[in-house]
Design a protein around this motif. Structure first.
Motif, PDB file in Angstrom:
ATOM      1  N   GLY A  85      -8.668  -8.814   5.838  1.00 51.44           N
ATOM      2  CA  GLY A  85      -9.085  -7.746   4.918  1.00 51.44           C
ATOM      3  C   GLY A  85      -8.765  -8.208   3.502  1.00 51.44           C
ATOM      4  O   GLY A  85      -8.392  -9.369   3.268  1.00 51.44           O
ATOM      5  N   ILE A  86      -8.886  -7.298   2.552  1.00 52.77           N
ATOM      6  CA  ILE A  86      -8.681  -7.692   1.156  1.00 52.77           C
ATOM      7  C   ILE A  86      -7.265  -8.231   0.949  1.00 52.77           C
ATOM      8  O   ILE A  86      -7.054  -9.203   0.218  1.00 52.77           O
TER       9      ILE A  86
ATOM     10  N   ARG B  40      -9.968 -11.163  13.011  1.00 55.30           N
ATOM     11  CA  ARG B  40     -10.525 -10.980  14.358  1.00 55.30           C
ATOM     12  C   ARG B  40     -11.990 -10.562  14.347  1.00 55.30           C
ATOM     13  O   ARG B  40     -12.706 -10.752  15.318  1.00 55.30           O
TER      14      ARG B  40
ATOM     15  N   GLY C 102      -3.357  -4.462   7.769  1.00 51.28           N
ATOM     16  CA  GLY C 102      -3.734  -3.112   7.342  1.00 51.28           C
ATOM     17  C   GLY C 102      -3.226  -2.079   8.342  1.00 51.28           C
ATOM     18  O   GLY C 102      -2.053  -2.088   8.724  1.00 51.28           O
TER      19      GLY C 102
HETATM   20  C1  FAD Z   1     -12.492   6.137   2.703  1.00 48.67           C
HETATM   21  C2  FAD Z   1     -11.598   5.214   1.914  1.00 48.67           C
HETATM   22  C3  FAD Z   1     -11.859   4.997   0.568  1.00 48.67           C
HETATM   23  C4  FAD Z   1     -11.039   4.137  -0.169  1.00 48.67           C
HETATM   24  N1  FAD Z   1     -11.367   3.898  -1.469  1.00 48.67           N
HETATM   25  C5  FAD Z   1     -10.620   3.030  -2.191  1.00 48.67           C
HETATM   26  C6  FAD Z   1     -11.003   2.718  -3.530  1.00 48.67           C
HETATM   27  O1  FAD Z   1     -12.028   3.184  -4.041  1.00 48.67           O
HETATM   28  N2  FAD Z   1     -10.200   1.858  -4.228  1.00 48.67           N
HETATM   29  C7  FAD Z   1      -9.078   1.290  -3.676  1.00 48.67           C
HETATM   30  O2  FAD Z   1      -8.392   0.549  -4.375  1.00 48.67           O
HETATM   31  N3  FAD Z   1      -8.721   1.543  -2.389  1.00 48.67           N
HETATM   32  C8  FAD Z   1      -9.464   2.393  -1.637  1.00 48.67           C
HETATM   33  N4  FAD Z   1      -9.127   2.654  -0.338  1.00 48.67           N
HETATM   34  C9  FAD Z   1      -7.946   1.993   0.235  1.00 48.67           C
HETATM   35  C10 FAD Z   1      -8.286   0.549   0.630  1.00 48.67           C
HETATM   36  O3  FAD Z   1      -9.518   0.511   1.305  1.00 48.67           O
HETATM   37  C11 FAD Z   1      -7.224  -0.050   1.552  1.00 48.67           C
HETATM   38  O4  FAD Z   1      -5.945   0.159   1.030  1.00 48.67           O
HETATM   39  C12 FAD Z   1      -7.425  -1.565   1.708  1.00 48.67           C
HETATM   40  O5  FAD Z   1      -8.781  -1.878   1.893  1.00 48.67           O
HETATM   41  C13 FAD Z   1      -6.618  -2.083   2.885  1.00 48.67           C
HETATM   42  O6  FAD Z   1      -6.886  -3.463   3.020  1.00 48.67           O
HETATM   43  P1  FAD Z   1      -6.109  -4.329   4.101  1.00 48.67           P
HETATM   44  O7  FAD Z   1      -6.561  -5.722   3.969  1.00 48.67           O
HETATM   45  O8  FAD Z   1      -4.648  -4.070   3.971  1.00 48.67           O
HETATM   46  O9  FAD Z   1      -6.562  -3.704   5.499  1.00 48.67           O
HETATM   47  P2  FAD Z   1      -7.938  -4.003   6.292  1.00 48.67           P
HETATM   48  O10 FAD Z   1      -9.084  -4.066   5.377  1.00 48.67           O
HETATM   49  O11 FAD Z   1      -8.004  -3.025   7.403  1.00 48.67           O
HETATM   50  O12 FAD Z   1      -7.713  -5.459   6.860  1.00 48.67           O
HETATM   51  C14 FAD Z   1      -6.903  -5.713   7.988  1.00 48.67           C
HETATM   52  C15 FAD Z   1      -7.646  -6.731   8.824  1.00 48.67           C
HETATM   53  O13 FAD Z   1      -6.806  -7.184   9.887  1.00 48.67           O
HETATM   54  C16 FAD Z   1      -7.663  -7.520  10.965  1.00 48.67           C
HETATM   55  N5  FAD Z   1      -6.883  -7.599  12.194  1.00 48.67           N
HETATM   56  C17 FAD Z   1      -6.279  -6.583  12.859  1.00 48.67           C
HETATM   57  N6  FAD Z   1      -5.667  -7.054  13.957  1.00 48.67           N
HETATM   58  C18 FAD Z   1      -5.885  -8.395  13.993  1.00 48.67           C
HETATM   59  C19 FAD Z   1      -5.518  -9.428  14.906  1.00 48.67           C
HETATM   60  N7  FAD Z   1      -4.804  -9.172  16.004  1.00 48.67           N
HETATM   61  N8  FAD Z   1      -5.923 -10.704  14.645  1.00 48.67           N
HETATM   62  C20 FAD Z   1      -6.653 -10.987  13.528  1.00 48.67           C
HETATM   63  N9  FAD Z   1      -7.030 -10.041  12.646  1.00 48.67           N
HETATM   64  C21 FAD Z   1      -6.651  -8.755  12.871  1.00 48.67           C
HETATM   65  C22 FAD Z   1      -8.678  -6.384  10.970  1.00 48.67           C
HETATM   66  O14 FAD Z   1      -9.864  -6.734  11.658  1.00 48.67           O
HETATM   67  C23 FAD Z   1      -8.889  -6.146   9.485  1.00 48.67           C
HETATM   68  O15 FAD Z   1     -10.039  -6.803   8.981  1.00 48.67           O
HETATM   69  C24 FAD Z   1      -9.927   3.502   0.435  1.00 48.67           C
HETATM   70  C25 FAD Z   1      -9.667   3.714   1.792  1.00 48.67           C
HETATM   71  C26 FAD Z   1     -10.501   4.549   2.536  1.00 48.67           C
HETATM   72  C27 FAD Z   1     -10.232   4.745   3.998  1.00 48.67           C
END
Ligand code: FAD
Length: 576
Positions: free
Chosen positions: A16-17, A38, A238
């Protein structure tokens, strides 16, 4: 293992990001880095977010430091990938005179942070001025206040971080799932993940002699499995963070909240509009590409993170609330409903939308006596870069100065394509040179920036490269070929995230077959694999519509869907 048999310095789990920016930072600091995701980069919560690089106006009073950080990070992201960014001038409608002064004071406080994210100070508008600016507003309000926030193509921002990591030496794999952590006892070789009852402590905590040495991964598309060994493993999953800590026998939790936003088939306003929902929460509508987004909801989530669905009530909540300021918003068609789970930190005893948006880096050696595992939890898309910097600092501390002496440079370097964007004259030249529609080149440039010409150069060498495959956006076949060859696109949904193919009003029903054919040829896929991917793409699009459709519209869509999914296609083309 790395291809040359070496152990990686760092393995990042989750593309993810957050994970993509961690991998980028690690690679830029010269660490031997692997990143595994994944599904696809940006397919988790990041892909469901509203895409606002906003300054955190909503925490201005409760956590002004977070607002300051968000504004600063928004500015850094905008500089790193200016081609992905677009301005969203917002209007806040104020319903009664007695609220105007208070709101103005609040916005004046926020103005001090605007410069960091290239926003302008607020302006107070009279009723008539606001209506001239946005005639779609419901008349009769007291005044309006403007606010500048930027938006970003979040799929590409996420992808570019992973791509930049790869261009700086990282090995990057999507569709590669971690199925187990490799956990080594002192004096032993690696062994499989310990279950909580094996960890030797009543709380399921690890004993101090244990160490994570990498992970076992499975290619989800081919089924191949292998081990990746690393000195430090970063859990950047995430909302799935607790699942990965559980693989090491650690019991962590978040307070995940579900967020829903809807996408309309057109731009119903020229500016962003904020509104108060029926429960007093702030929601907003923002024009985005050729569509409009309305969001978000914010509710505690206790379900399965792998199966997050919106309900009809959530869509009604957003539409009815927005109608209080934009009476005709319901005339637009809802083309998609997005639902995701925020990976918010655990807090008890407060309303879900008050849960902190801050983040924490957990070094499990310090917390649990488990060496080699670091978790990054919480945060927001806008602050992913600083989250990654703090996480990489923790990785560097674990690796020691011999391996990690370089400082963080991510605040100053552009992302791929972010070092320039063709202007209007250049776009016209490219359209003439490659004999493609100017509109298509313009859209291409908002995705590829300084690499736009390279995309056309390579893609237009192929017969058919000039063809517009997705007419809603539009997307050229040249771009589809490019993202398959250079941007890790392995499935139709991967192509969608990179190009916006299938994200317009037709949701891929007019273009997915052609794109599937290009994908099959480029990757030399078996036709059965291509058809299965096509069906999964259409099912995924359908999932984003079905919760909202009803009555005649639902029946029509069901018939269309059934026709497309039938092996002979809607026109019995198998017999032709
Ligand atoms: C409706 C909504 C609107 C939002 N709007 C905003 C906004 O406008 N601005 C802002 O700044 N934030 C916003 N957010 C918050 C933001 O989207 C999140 O905080 C951020 O995208 C989280 O990113 P992440 O990489 O931590 O998690 P994720 O994007 O969920 O990435 C985690 C990744 O881990 C992978 N993964 C999981 N298990 C495994 C495994 N066993 N092996 C390999 N990979 C795995 C998953 O497939 C996933 O791609 C919003 C959230 C929501 C729900």
């Amino acid at each position: 293992m790395a291809d040359d048999g070496q152990v990686y310095d760092v393995l990042v789990i989750g593309g993810g990001i957050t994970g993509a920016f961690v991998a980028r930072d690690c690679a830029l600091r010269g660490l031997r880095t692997a990143l595994v995701e994944r599904d696809d980069f940006g397919s988790g919560t990041t892909g469901t977010c509203m895409g606002m690089l906003h300054g955190g106006l909503q925490y201005l009073l409760s956590n002004p430091e977070l607002t300051r950080v968000e504004c600063a990070e928004s500015g850094i992201m905008q500089k790193a990938a200016p081609h992905l960014v677009f301005a969203i001038p917002f209007i806040f409608v104020i319903d009664s005179e007695d609220k105007v002064d208070k709101f103005e004071a609040f916005m004046a406080y926020y103005d001090q942070f605007q410069e960091a994210k290239f926003g302008r100070p607020h302006v107070t508008l009279t009723h008539d001025e606001a209506l001239r600016l946005e005639p779609a507003l419901r008349p009769g309000f007291a005044a309006a206040i403007t606010n500048d926030e930027p938006g970003v193509n979040v799929f590409r921002l996420n992808l570019l971080a992973a791509l930049d990591a790869a261009e700086h030496g990282a090995d990057v794999w999507n569709h590669t799932e971690v199925t187990e952590l490799l956990v080594e006892e002192a004096g032993e070789g690696p062994r499989r993940t310990a279950a909580p009852e094996e960890t030797g402590s009543p709380e399921g905590r690890a004993s101090p002699r244990r160490r994570v040495t990498g992970a076992r991964v499975r290619d989800v598309l081919t089924g191949e499995t292998r081990e990746i060994r690393a000195r430090v493993t970063v859990n950047a999953c995430g909302p799935w963070v607790p699942r990965v800590t559980a693989m090491a026998g650690l019991d962590y939790r978040l307070r995940p909240t579900k967020g829903v936003h809807i996408i309309l088939d057109r731009r119903v306003t020229s500016v962003g509009v904020a509104a108060n929902a029926i429960d007093g929460r702030g929601i907003c509508l923002l024009p985005h590409e050729n569509t409009c987004l309305i969001g978000t909801t914010d509710d505690d989530f206790f379900g399965d993170e792998d199966d997050v669905r919106a309900t009809r009530d959530e869509v009604e909540y957003l539409l009815r609330s927005m109608e209080t300021v934009l009476p005709d918003v319901g005339r637009a068609r809802v083309i998609r409903v997005m639902a995701g789970v925020r990976p918010t930190l655990y807090q008890y005893g407060i309303y879900e939308d008050k849960v902190t948006r801050d983040f924490e880096v957990w070094d499990h050696l310090e917390r649990d006596g488990l060496d080699g595992l670091i978790t990054i939890a919480g945060g927001k898309m806008t602050i992913a870069r600083i989250m990654a910097e703090k996480t990489t600092d923790a990785v560097a501390r674990r690796l020691g100065p011999d391996r990690a002496e370089r400082p963080c440079r991510t605040a100053d370097l552009p992302l791929p394509g972010g070092d320039g964007c063709p202007g209007p004259a250049e776009l016209e030249r490219l359209a003439r040179r490659f004999r493609v529609p100017l509109a298509a080149v313009g859209r291409l440039a908002t995705r590829h920036g300084s690499r736009t010409e390279a995309v056309l150069e390579e893609g237009c060498r192929d017969p058919g490269g000039r063809r517009v495959v997705c007419t809603c956006e539009p997307v050229l076949e040249a771009e589809i070929r490019y993202v398959i060859r250079h941007e890790f696109a392995r499935t139709l949904s991967d192509i969608r995230r990179r190009t916006r193919l299938g994200m317009g009003p037709c949701q891929g029903f007019g273009c997915s077959e052609q794109a599937a054919a290009v994908l099959g040829l480029e990757r030399g896929l078996d036709p059965a694999v291509v058809l299965a991917d096509l069906e999964s793409f259409r099912q995924e699009r359908w999932k984003g519509q079905v919760c909202w459709l009803a009555g005649e519209q639902l029946r029509q869509q069901e018939v269309t869907q059934g026709a497309w999914l039938h092996p002979e296609g809607p026109e019995g083309r198998a017999h032709r």
